[in-house]
Design a protein around this motif. Structure first.
Motif, short mmCIF file in Angstrom:
data_model
loop_
_atom_site.label_atom_id
_atom_site.label_comp_id
_atom_site.label_asym_id
_atom_site.label_seq_id
_atom_site.Cartn_x
_atom_site.Cartn_y
_atom_site.Cartn_z
N MET A 1 33.37 50.48 8.34
CA MET A 1 33.01 51.58 9.34
C MET A 1 31.89 51.55 10.09
O MET A 1 31.97 51.96 11.32
CB MET A 1 32.84 52.77 8.37
CG MET A 1 34.02 53.38 7.55
SD MET A 1 35.40 53.86 8.33
CE MET A 1 34.60 55.19 9.36
N SER A 2 31.13 50.53 9.83
CA SER A 2 29.98 50.46 10.73
C SER A 2 30.50 49.90 12.16
O SER A 2 30.14 50.03 13.43
CB SER A 2 28.93 49.55 10.44
OG SER A 2 29.42 48.33 9.76
N LYS A 3 31.49 48.74 12.06
CA LYS A 3 31.95 48.06 13.10
C LYS A 3 32.55 49.08 14.05
O LYS A 3 32.80 49.02 15.17
CB LYS A 3 32.77 46.88 12.55
CG LYS A 3 32.00 45.72 11.86
CD LYS A 3 32.94 44.62 11.64
CE LYS A 3 32.00 43.45 11.15
NZ LYS A 3 32.72 42.16 10.59
N ILE A 4 33.49 49.73 13.16
CA ILE A 4 34.34 50.81 13.95
C ILE A 4 33.56 52.04 14.83
O ILE A 4 33.80 52.25 15.80
CB ILE A 4 35.32 51.80 12.96
CG1 ILE A 4 36.36 50.67 12.47
CG2 ILE A 4 35.95 52.82 13.53
CD1 ILE A 4 37.19 51.57 11.37
N TRP A 5 32.44 52.15 14.11
CA TRP A 5 31.54 53.16 14.82
C TRP A 5 30.96 52.55 16.08
O TRP A 5 30.49 53.11 17.18
CB TRP A 5 30.15 53.66 13.88
CG TRP A 5 29.15 54.13 14.40
CD1 TRP A 5 27.90 53.84 14.47
CD2 TRP A 5 29.09 55.62 15.11
NE1 TRP A 5 26.90 54.64 15.22
CE2 TRP A 5 27.75 55.86 15.58
CE3 TRP A 5 30.30 56.49 15.30
CZ2 TRP A 5 27.67 56.75 16.20
CZ3 TRP A 5 29.95 57.79 15.91
CH2 TRP A 5 28.48 58.02 16.56
N LEU A 6 30.33 51.22 15.93
CA LEU A 6 29.98 50.57 17.14
C LEU A 6 31.00 50.48 18.24
O LEU A 6 30.43 50.47 19.23
CB LEU A 6 29.36 48.79 16.78
CG LEU A 6 28.06 49.03 15.76
CD1 LEU A 6 28.00 47.60 15.29
CD2 LEU A 6 26.99 49.65 16.47
N ILE A 7 32.19 50.12 17.87
CA ILE A 7 33.02 50.25 18.99
C ILE A 7 33.49 51.39 19.70
O ILE A 7 33.30 51.60 20.89
CB ILE A 7 34.37 49.31 18.30
CG1 ILE A 7 34.11 47.96 17.86
CG2 ILE A 7 35.59 49.44 19.35
CD1 ILE A 7 35.31 47.61 17.08
N ALA A 8 33.52 52.34 18.70
CA ALA A 8 33.52 53.83 19.22
C ALA A 8 32.25 54.17 20.18
O ALA A 8 32.41 54.85 21.38
CB ALA A 8 33.75 54.69 18.19
N GLN A 9 31.27 53.93 19.68
CA GLN A 9 30.06 54.13 20.40
C GLN A 9 29.96 53.47 21.91
O GLN A 9 29.42 54.05 22.85
CB GLN A 9 28.59 53.67 19.75
CG GLN A 9 27.52 54.36 20.22
CD GLN A 9 26.29 53.86 19.24
OE1 GLN A 9 26.40 52.85 18.54
NE2 GLN A 9 25.13 54.60 19.65
#
Length: 444
Positions: A1-9
């Motif tokens: 989820m942290s990687k998904i959040w970084l990409i979304a950000q």
């Protein structure tokens, strides 16, 4: 989820910081208002008042010519057609109506002359004037007074009331239809705008070979999910800015007009209506229409909290559902010209919903077609928002529609992820539907 959040950000900040985003967010409400106001303004400016010359050889308008209106007036010329044509060319009238010697029981032989073709509106006005004059002669021959017949006509003020288990609620079909189209149009246009952004973003990374470096750290599914969520945040941000700016503009415009001043002007125009000029009468009619619209808006007892909450849900759910499909298309092709064969099946349900909405959804919002379209995830984001303003949607249908849309989103994300993991690293190959079906079952 942290990687998904970084990409979304990253996707969110990259797009929000662009000048184009700031400019469109600021002028978006103005463009939306212009979309509705400019056609009306152009029609008003182009309508300078047409003058129609009447050559009455048949004596149809012996007593008087048709009454002048805001956009058309009539003037009498020679009853001889040759002389009337010469006068028409000399005086530069907009049209020449020739009334032949006729039998009111079988009126034929009417002609309308113009220089550069007759507009549809002007043609209809002339036809209505001729039809009314013939009707008057037929009524006179039958011994019927036209004034008595007009007095028999009634325009009933019909109040609509929604009767349900919750009690009686006032409703307005016109206002409900307008709100339905407004919500449906917003979802439709945002899905297209930001869905295409996902597709182009994936294609850009694929053609630039950036993705080869990125997927060494994240899985293709995580990359696609981050893109979808990040661009969804951009869409919500722009929508919120448009709503706030639209509310601010409408508040300023409403505050600039004093209610006491409006009442005083309306009263003064009402007392002078008998001897008022045509422009004054026109303004009085406009204010009357505005007053009726405002009254209808207040009488339409819409459940705005429910509509707002459902709009946010279907706005996000519809975007996520179609965004995954757009992302899968972007990963499967190498250029934007190759996307056409895959775009049609994806966008067809959205277009179909809008086409059907005019004939079914707004005319019979609780019929079988409307109910089924509001359940199917491909059409439910627009179809359900078309139904809700009219009321009468059972809560179980709304709940089932939401659950199916969530399930549909999860299903499309899974399917798109299977396509994405193969297509993101495939270059120079023309992809067909058969090839896509094979990608779904590749292992690894």
């Amino acid at each position: 989820m942290s990687k998904i959040w970084l990409i979304a950000q990253r996707e969110y900040l990259t797009r929000v910081r662009k000048k184009s985003f700031v400019i469109m967010s600021l002028i978006g409400p103005l463009l939306t208002a212009a979309l509705f106001a400019v056609p009306i303004l152009i029609a008003t400016l182009s309508d300078n008042g047409k003058v129609v010359a009447v050559a009455d050889a048949g004596g149809l308008f012996t007593d008087r010519l048709p009454e002048a209106k805001d956009d058309i007036s009539f003037t009498r010329v020679s009853a001889d057609l040759t002389a009337a044509k010469a006068e028409f060319k000399k005086a530069k009238y907009d049209a020449l109506l020739y009334v032949p010697k006729l039998d009111v029981t079988n009126p034929t032989g009417f002609q309308v002359f113009s220089r550069k073709g007759l507009g549809l509106s002007l043609e209809n006005d002339i036809r209505r004037s001729v039809n009314k004059a013939i009707e008057n002669q037929r009524l006179r021959a039958a011994g019927i007074d036209r004034a008595v017949l007009d007095n028999l006509k009634v325009d009933v003020d019909l109040q609509t009331v929604s009767l349900s288990d919750e009690g009686e609620k006032s409703s307005s079909t016109g206002i409900s239809t307008g709100v339905a189209y407004f919500f449906g149009f917003l979802i439709y246009i945002f899905i297209f705008i930001y869905g295409v952004q996902i597709m182009r973003g994936v294609m850009e990374e694929k053609t630039n070979r950036i993705v080869e470096v990125v997927i060494s750290s994240v899985k293709p599914f995580q990359l696609m999910m981050g893109k979808v969520l990040g661009i969804a945040g951009v869409g919500f941000t722009q929508l919120a800015l448009w709503v706030l700016l639209s509310f601010g503009i409408s508040s300023v415009m409403a505050g600039s007009v004093s209610p006491d001043k409006v009442v005083a002007e309306r009263a003064s125009r009402t007392t002078a209506v008998a001897g008022a000029t045509t422009p004054a009468q026109k303004e009085a009619q406009k204010e009357n229409i505005a007053a009726k619209f405002s009254q209808a808006l207040h009488s339409a007892d819409l459940n705005m909290p429910l509509l707002a909450a459902c709009f946010l849900f279907y706005f996000l759910g519809g975007y996520l559902f179609y965004g995954a499909l757009f992302g899968a298309i972007g990963s499967a092709v190498d250029s934007e010209t190759d996307t056409q064969q895959f775009m049609m099946p994806v966008t067809m349900p959205l277009v179909l919903t809008f086409v059907v909405s005019q004939a079914v959804l707004t005319t019979n919002p609780n019929g079988q077609v409307a109910v089924w379209m509001s359940m199917i995830p491909f059409t439910s984001p627009i179809a359900m928002m078309m139904r809700l303003p009219f009321g009468g949607v059972p809560m179980w249908q709304l709940a089932v529609s939401m659950v199916l849309l969530i399930a549909g989103f999860l299903g499309t994300i899974w399917l798109a992820g299977r396509i994405y993991r193969v297509g993101i690293l495939m270059y120079g190959k023309k992809v067909s539907y058969g090839e896509l079906s094979k990608w779904l079952f590749y292992k690894g």
